[in-house]
Design a protein around this motif. Structure first.
Motif, PDB file in Angstrom:
ATOM      1  N   GLU A 179      36.935 102.758 -58.495  1.00 22.46           N
ATOM      2  CA  GLU A 179      36.520 102.350 -59.836  1.00 22.46           C
ATOM      3  C   GLU A 179      35.314 101.418 -59.801  1.00 22.46           C
ATOM      4  OE1 GLU A 179      39.610 101.272 -62.746  1.00 22.46           O
ATOM      5  OE2 GLU A 179      41.021 101.561 -61.088  1.00 22.46           O
ATOM      6  N   LEU A 180      34.335 101.714 -60.633  1.00 22.06           N
ATOM      7  CA  LEU A 180      33.243 100.788 -60.922  1.00 22.06           C
ATOM      8  C   LEU A 180      33.632 100.072 -62.208  1.00 22.06           C
ATOM      9  CD1 LEU A 180      29.858 102.623 -60.320  1.00 22.06           C
ATOM     10  CD2 LEU A 180      30.546 100.419 -59.396  1.00 22.06           C
ATOM     11  N   VAL A 181      33.790  98.760 -62.151  1.00 15.27           N
ATOM     12  CA  VAL A 181      34.300  97.988 -63.279  1.00 15.27           C
ATOM     13  C   VAL A 181      33.218  97.045 -63.804  1.00 15.27           C
ATOM     14  CG1 VAL A 181      36.065  96.324 -63.988  1.00 15.27           C
ATOM     15  CG2 VAL A 181      36.625  98.092 -62.306  1.00 15.27           C
ATOM     16  N   ASN A 182      33.042  97.033 -65.116  1.00 14.60           N
ATOM     17  CA  ASN A 182      32.120  96.107 -65.749  1.00 14.60           C
ATOM     18  C   ASN A 182      32.742  94.711 -65.674  1.00 14.60           C
ATOM     19  OD1 ASN A 182      30.654  94.454 -67.462  1.00 14.60           O
ATOM     20  ND2 ASN A 182      30.545  95.937 -69.121  1.00 14.60           N
ATOM     21  N   THR A 183      32.168  93.861 -64.841  1.00 13.07           N
ATOM     22  CA  THR A 183      32.690  92.500 -64.673  1.00 13.07           C
ATOM     23  C   THR A 183      31.696  91.455 -65.174  1.00 13.07           C
ATOM     24  OG1 THR A 183      31.910  92.565 -62.365  1.00 13.07           O
ATOM     25  CG2 THR A 183      34.231  93.065 -62.759  1.00 13.07           C
ATOM     26  N   SER A 184      30.732  91.889 -65.986  1.00 16.35           N
ATOM     27  CA  SER A 184      29.670  90.988 -66.441  1.00 16.35           C
ATOM     28  C   SER A 184      30.180  89.819 -67.279  1.00 16.35           C
ATOM     29  CB  SER A 184      28.615  91.771 -67.219  1.00 16.35           C
ATOM     30  OG  SER A 184      29.186  92.374 -68.362  1.00 16.35           O
ATOM     31  N   ASN A 185      31.345  89.964 -67.882  1.00 21.67           N
ATOM     32  CA  ASN A 185      31.911  88.878 -68.690  1.00 21.67           C
ATOM     33  C   ASN A 185      33.173  88.299 -68.069  1.00 21.67           C
ATOM     34  OD1 ASN A 185      29.985  88.959 -70.808  1.00 21.67           O
ATOM     35  ND2 ASN A 185      30.966  90.810 -71.583  1.00 21.67           N
ATOM     36  N   HIS A 186      33.339  88.490 -66.767  1.00 25.76           N
ATOM     37  CA  HIS A 186      34.545  88.029 -66.078  1.00 25.76           C
ATOM     38  C   HIS A 186      34.177  87.282 -64.804  1.00 25.76           C
ATOM     39  CE1 HIS A 186      37.020  90.562 -68.697  1.00 25.76           C
ATOM     40  NE2 HIS A 186      36.045  91.434 -68.579  1.00 25.76           N
ATOM     41  N   VAL A 187      34.495  86.013 -64.763  1.00 26.58           N
ATOM     42  CA  VAL A 187      34.232  85.194 -63.583  1.00 26.58           C
ATOM     43  C   VAL A 187      35.389  85.360 -62.602  1.00 26.58           C
ATOM     44  CG1 VAL A 187      33.957  82.814 -62.760  1.00 26.58           C
ATOM     45  CG2 VAL A 187      32.935  83.512 -64.930  1.00 26.58           C
ATOM     46  N   ASP A 188      35.068  85.465 -61.327  1.00 24.49           N
ATOM     47  CA  ASP A 188      36.109  85.480 -60.304  1.00 24.49           C
ATOM     48  C   ASP A 188      36.834  84.132 -60.386  1.00 24.49           C
ATOM     49  OD1 ASP A 188      37.634  85.246 -57.947  1.00 24.49           O
ATOM     50  OD2 ASP A 188      36.171  86.353 -56.770  1.00 24.49           O
ATOM     51  N   PRO A 189      38.149  84.124 -60.613  1.00 22.16           N
ATOM     52  CA  PRO A 189      38.866  82.858 -60.769  1.00 22.16           C
ATOM     53  C   PRO A 189      38.863  82.002 -59.499  1.00 22.16           C
ATOM     54  CG  PRO A 189      40.412  84.688 -60.689  1.00 22.16           C
ATOM     55  CD  PRO A 189      39.040  85.279 -60.744  1.00 22.16           C
ATOM     56  N   ASP A 190      38.547  82.608 -58.376  1.00 20.65           N
ATOM     57  CA  ASP A 190      38.515  81.869 -57.112  1.00 20.65           C
ATOM     58  C   ASP A 190      37.103  81.461 -56.712  1.00 20.65           C
ATOM     59  OD1 ASP A 190      41.301  82.281 -56.899  1.00 20.65           O
ATOM     60  OD2 ASP A 190      40.951  84.264 -56.046  1.00 20.65           O
ATOM     61  N   SER A 191      36.130  81.631 -57.606  1.00 11.94           N
ATOM     62  CA  SER A 191      34.717  81.367 -57.307  1.00 11.94           C
ATOM     63  C   SER A 191      34.467  80.018 -56.659  1.00 11.94           C
ATOM     64  CB  SER A 191      33.873  81.401 -58.588  1.00 11.94           C
ATOM     65  OG  SER A 191      33.725  82.672 -59.081  1.00 11.94           O
ATOM     66  N   HIS A 192      35.063  79.008 -57.182  1.00 10.46           N
ATOM     67  CA  HIS A 192      34.712  77.658 -56.745  1.00 10.46           C
ATOM     68  C   HIS A 192      35.337  77.269 -55.416  1.00 10.46           C
ATOM     69  CE1 HIS A 192      32.412  77.065 -60.333  1.00 10.46           C
ATOM     70  NE2 HIS A 192      33.399  77.596 -61.006  1.00 10.46           N
ATOM     71  N   GLN A 193      36.130  78.142 -54.832  1.00  4.06           N
ATOM     72  CA  GLN A 193      36.636  77.891 -53.480  1.00  4.06           C
ATOM     73  C   GLN A 193      35.532  78.075 -52.446  1.00  4.06           C
ATOM     74  OE1 GLN A 193      40.077  80.228 -52.599  1.00  4.06           O
ATOM     75  NE2 GLN A 193      41.234  79.435 -54.315  1.00  4.06           N
ATOM     76  N   ASP A 238      29.095  80.473 -60.353  1.00  2.00           N
ATOM     77  CA  ASP A 238      30.195  81.365 -60.686  1.00  2.00           C
ATOM     78  C   ASP A 238      29.902  82.734 -60.088  1.00  2.00           C
ATOM     79  OD1 ASP A 238      31.664  79.574 -62.199  1.00  2.00           O
ATOM     80  OD2 ASP A 238      30.676  80.128 -64.076  1.00  2.00           O
ATOM     81  N   VAL A 239      30.934  83.374 -59.589  1.00  2.00           N
ATOM     82  CA  VAL A 239      30.793  84.750 -59.138  1.00  2.00           C
ATOM     83  C   VAL A 239      31.135  85.611 -60.344  1.00  2.00           C
ATOM     84  CG1 VAL A 239      31.676  86.513 -57.580  1.00  2.00           C
ATOM     85  CG2 VAL A 239      31.295  84.185 -56.747  1.00  2.00           C
ATOM     86  N   LYS A 240      30.089  86.193 -60.938  1.00  2.00           N
ATOM     87  CA  LYS A 240      30.239  86.995 -62.146  1.00  2.00           C
ATOM     88  C   LYS A 240      29.218  88.134 -62.111  1.00  2.00           C
ATOM     89  CE  LYS A 240      28.930  85.701 -66.295  1.00  2.00           C
ATOM     90  NZ  LYS A 240      28.753  85.026 -67.572  1.00  2.00           N
ATOM     91  N   PRO A 241      29.409  89.078 -61.176  1.00  2.00           N
ATOM     92  CA  PRO A 241      28.459  90.184 -61.073  1.00  2.00           C
ATOM     93  C   PRO A 241      28.588  91.126 -62.267  1.00  2.00           C
ATOM     94  CG  PRO A 241      30.320  90.572 -59.657  1.00  2.00           C
ATOM     95  CD  PRO A 241      30.498  89.192 -60.227  1.00  2.00           C
ATOM     96  N   ASP A 242      27.557  91.908 -62.482  1.00  2.00           N
ATOM     97  CA  ASP A 242      27.580  92.849 -63.598  1.00  2.00           C
ATOM     98  C   ASP A 242      28.588  93.968 -63.371  1.00  2.00           C
ATOM     99  OD1 ASP A 242      25.667  91.476 -65.070  1.00  2.00           O
ATOM    100  OD2 ASP A 242      24.023  92.500 -64.065  1.00  2.00           O
ATOM    101  N   PHE A 253      29.436  94.563 -54.951  1.00  2.00           N
ATOM    102  CA  PHE A 253      28.986  94.142 -56.268  1.00  2.00           C
ATOM    103  C   PHE A 253      27.628  94.750 -56.577  1.00  2.00           C
ATOM    104  CE2 PHE A 253      31.433  90.079 -55.257  1.00  2.00           C
ATOM    105  CZ  PHE A 253      32.507  90.412 -56.060  1.00  2.00           C
ATOM    106  N   GLY A 254      27.326  94.857 -57.868  1.00  2.00           N
ATOM    107  CA  GLY A 254      26.013  95.313 -58.308  1.00  2.00           C
ATOM    108  C   GLY A 254      25.490  94.421 -59.411  1.00  2.00           C
ATOM    109  N   GLU A 255      24.195  94.265 -59.449  1.00  2.00           N
ATOM    110  CA  GLU A 255      23.554  93.415 -60.448  1.00  2.00           C
ATOM    111  C   GLU A 255      22.490  94.224 -61.183  1.00  2.00           C
ATOM    112  OE1 GLU A 255      23.132  89.932 -62.606  1.00  2.00           O
ATOM    113  OE2 GLU A 255      24.689  90.497 -61.188  1.00  2.00           O
ATOM    114  N   PHE A 256      22.456  94.114 -62.514  1.00  2.00           N
ATOM    115  CA  PHE A 256      21.491  94.825 -63.346  1.00  2.00           C
ATOM    116  C   PHE A 256      20.548  93.821 -63.999  1.00  2.00           C
ATOM    117  CE2 PHE A 256      24.997  97.682 -62.942  1.00  2.00           C
ATOM    118  CZ  PHE A 256      24.440  98.949 -62.943  1.00  2.00           C
ATOM    119  N   LYS A 257      19.278  94.144 -64.002  1.00  2.00           N
ATOM    120  CA  LYS A 257      18.267  93.312 -64.655  1.00  2.00           C
ATOM    121  C   LYS A 257      17.391  94.187 -65.536  1.00  2.00           C
ATOM    122  CE  LYS A 257      19.364  89.462 -62.626  1.00  2.00           C
ATOM    123  NZ  LYS A 257      20.005  88.403 -63.370  1.00  2.00           N
ATOM    124  N   THR A 258      16.702  93.549 -66.460  1.00  2.00           N
ATOM    125  CA  THR A 258      15.860  94.277 -67.406  1.00  2.00           C
ATOM    126  C   THR A 258      14.380  94.063 -67.141  1.00  2.00           C
ATOM    127  OG1 THR A 258      17.579  94.000 -69.071  1.00  2.00           O
ATOM    128  CG2 THR A 258      15.415  94.637 -69.857  1.00  2.00           C
TER     129      THR A 258
END
Length: 162
Positions: free
Chosen positions: A10-24, A30-34, A57-62
Motif C-alpha cells: 500500500e502507498l498511503v497518503n501520510t501528508s497530514n499524519h505525523v509519526d507518533p514516535d518522531s521525537h525519539q 516531525d516525520v510527516k512524509p507525503d 517514504f516519498g516527498e512531493f513538491k510543486t
C-alpha cells in the motif's frame, strides 16, 4: 501506482499524519512524509505514518526552487552530474528526505533505505546507506517507465533482496 505494486502493498497518503514516535530520533523535526509505502499487513489505520513499519517514504513538491539538486557539467571531466542546489528551499527538501530516511534506519535494522522525490512530472529515486546516498538523475516519470519498474521490482522482491 497501484497496478505496479504487488498485491497487499500500500502507498498511503501520510501528508497530514505525523509519526507518533518522531521525537525519539529527531528532536526538532516531525516525520510527516507525503507518501509512505508499506508491505502487506503493515499499515496501522490508527497511526498511518510509522517509520518502524514503513518500507520507504516519498516527498512531493510543486516548485522548481524545492528541487534538491542541480545538473552540473564539470569542465575537467565533461560529464554531467547532479550536485546539491544552493538555496534554502532545496536545503529544506534535502533535510526532509534525510529526516525521513534516518527515521527508518533508526527504527529498523536495514543496510539501506529507498526514497523518492516528485516535482510535478519529474522524479528522483534515492538509495541511502550509512556511508552515503545515491541519487538518480531527474527523469520524467510520465513518459518513462523507471518509476513504475522500480516499484514493481521493489514490491515483488523478497525481504532479503530488498
Amino acid at each position: 501506482m497501484q497496478p505496479y505494486l504487488k498485491q497487499g502493498w500500500e502507498l498511503v497518503n501520510t501528508s497530514n499524519h505525523v509519526d507518533p514516535d518522531s521525537h525519539q530520533f529527531s528532536k526538532h523535526e516531525d516525520v510527516k512524509p507525503d507518501v509512505t509505502l508499506y508491505a502487506p499487513n503493515m499499515v496501522d489505520p490508527d497511526r498511518l505514518c510509522r517509520s518502524s513499519k514503513a518500507e520507504m517514504f516519498g516527498e512531493f513538491k510543486t516548485f522548481r526552487q524545492d528541487e534538491p539538486f542541480v545538473l552540473f557539467t564539470s569542465t575537467e571531466e565533461g560529464t554531467p552530474r547532479d550536485i546539491e542546489r544552493d538555496t534554502d528551499a532545496a536545503a529544506d527538501t534535502r533535510g526532509q528526505l534525510i529526516v525521513y530516511i534516518n527515521a527508518i534506519q533508526a527504527t529498523q535494522q536495514r543496510t539501506h533505505v529507498f526514497a523518492f522525490y516528485v516535482r510535478k512530472e519529474y522524479c528522483r529515486l534515492f538509495r541511502h546507506t550509512r556511508s552515503g546516498t545515491q541519487v538518480t538523475p531527474l527523469f520524467d516519470w510520465t513518459t518513462s517507465d523507471y518509476h513504475h519498474t522500480f516499484f514493481w521490482r521493489l514490491t515483488h522482491a523478497t525481504r532479503a533482496a530488498r
